[in-house]
Design an enzyme around this catalytic site. Structure first.
Site, PDB file in Angstrom:
ATOM      1  N   ALA A 146      40.808  35.425  37.276  1.00 45.35           N
ATOM      2  CA  ALA A 146      39.740  36.011  38.088  1.00 45.35           C
ATOM      3  C   ALA A 146      38.795  36.903  37.287  1.00 45.35           C
ATOM      4  O   ALA A 146      37.933  37.552  37.845  1.00 45.35           O
ATOM      5  CB  ALA A 146      40.361  36.809  39.227  1.00 45.35           C
ATOM      6  N   ASP A 284      50.453  44.601  39.441  1.00 49.55           N
ATOM      7  CA  ASP A 284      49.121  44.007  39.264  1.00 49.55           C
ATOM      8  C   ASP A 284      48.324  44.151  40.569  1.00 49.55           C
ATOM      9  O   ASP A 284      47.466  43.334  40.885  1.00 49.55           O
ATOM     10  CB  ASP A 284      49.194  42.542  38.832  1.00 49.55           C
TER      11      ASP A 284
END
Ligand code: ZN
Length: 396
Positions: A146, A284
């Protein structure tokens, strides 16, 4: 009051890879050796706390967390208190220390964030800040995940590229980069390591051979194992997975997002059985952590939505960071991968501290360490209270 000795009794404590029936003594925000208290100082604790059989373990440490509760750490500025806001909400999950993480961003974001995230001692207002984790932009285009492609950079000018983009490394604990960009002489890995920054390998297409050479040059970690790297190929190249059991006794730590989404439970078991000492649980987590399905938020340059409890780039199915806490990752590791309690706790406490080289003060209940810990029910794993430097920052 400053000099008060507090004794936690009727408890179990996690120390030296064992759960012991032992009292815990603290003073001046540190774990105290009771023998020197009794025999040298001829003193007793002034304050006694009955823990009613709970387990005391070190506070959880999350070395890869991008934000949470609608807040993106890339938005940190001189006059914001975003770290306080997020970490206070993590106290109920036992988190006492974090490395705020910034994904690949335009230079203005680094200019704004890096000077404003100082390594700092925690307390009631904020968890311990162990230094930034800068993930990218020195990563492989093919494994960008991403990360925004237009912001990716190479390392053609070596360490100068690091300085030009990040400025000073004073507030930086970890840099995730793709080692093939620094191949074959690894000047960046060598210089960063020399300056005390941990190099984690990730978002990379590197072969095991390149990864091993990077480790020999100082790289000490793998970022979110299994994700954004080549898969295991038994014949051609085992990739980063091969690092789990290689390099002559040199231990490599590896981050693992055991949220039940980023790695299959069988993959978690495989990693655990191969190298349990190197396992470092990370959330994360992005700003979507703590939000409701359908609610949108920002992650670096992307708008994110929660879709089937997965954080994806809005309007797509592209996974984008995670949305659970490191506490939930630890629980899931125990429940789905059948990892035992001690190993799971150490993967969220001791190992991240070891990976950062601070295990003399963090991630441990050894005498002299910082009194950052959690009281929890060892069966249900319910957190009852969280303590930072001997101060109770959360109580259920
Ligand atoms: Zn990543």
């Amino acid at each position: 009051m400053e000099d008060t000795v507090t004794q936690f009794s009727n408890c179990f404590i996690l120390r030296n890879h064992e759960i012991l029936k032992e009292d815990l003594f603290i003073r001046h925000g540190k774990i105290l050796n009771p023998e020197s208290l009794f025999y040298d100082e001829r003193r007793q604790a002034e304050l006694k706390i009955d823990c009613q059989g709970l387990l005391i373990c070190p506070g959880l440490i999350d070395i890869q967390i991008n934000g949470g509760f609608g807040i993106d750490f890339a938005k940190i500025s001189a006059d914001s208190n975003l770290l306080e806001e997020v970490t206070q909400k993590l106290f109920p999950y036992g988190v006492t220390s974090i490395c705020p993480t910034i994904v690949t961003s335009p230079k203005r974001v680094y200019d704004q964030v890096i000077p404003n995230v100082k390594k700092s001692k925690g307390g009631k207002n904020c968890a311990n800040i162990l230094g930034l984790h800068l993930e990218g932009p020195f990563i492989a285009k093919a494994k960008k995940g991403a990360h925004p492609e237009n912001c990716l950079k190479d390392l053609s000018n070596g360490f100068q590229d690091i300085l030009d983009l990040y400025g000073s490394l004073e507030n930086v604990a970890i840099i995730t980069l793709a080692p093939e960009l620094d191949y074959p002489h690894f000047p960046v890995i060598r210089e960063c390591t020399k300056q005390g920054v941990i190099i984690a390998l990730g978002h990379s297409e590197a072969t095991l051979e390149i990864a091993e050479a990077a480790v020999r040059s100082g790289a000490a970690m793998v970022t979110h194992l299994f994700n954004a790297m080549n898969g295991f190929h038994h014949r051609a190249d085992p990739g980063f997975l091969g690092l789990l059991d290689s390099i002559e006794h040199q231990s490599v730590f590896y981050g693992l997002i055991s949220d039940g989404i980023h790695a299959n439970s069988q993959a978690l078991k495989l990693a655990y059985r191969t190298n349990k000492k190197g396992m470092v649980l990370v959330s994360d987590a992005i700003s979507a952590m703590g939000l409701k399905p359908g609610e949108k938020c920002w992650y670096g340059q992307h708008e994110i939505e929660l879709k089937d409890s997965k954080a994806v780039i809005a309007g797509t199915d592209i996974l984008c960071g995670a949305s659970t806490s490191v506490y939930h990752c630890m629980k899931n590791l125990i429940e789905s991968a059948k990892v035992n309690l001690i190993d799971a706790l150490e993967a969220a406490t001791l190992h991240p501290a070891q990976a950062l080289g601070i295990a003399d003060s963090k991630g441990t209940l050894d005498f002299g360490a910082d009194a950052d810990f959690v009281l929890l029910n060892s069966e249900t794993l319910e957190i009852r209270s969280t303590w930072i430097h001997g101060e109770c920052v959360y109580k259920k």
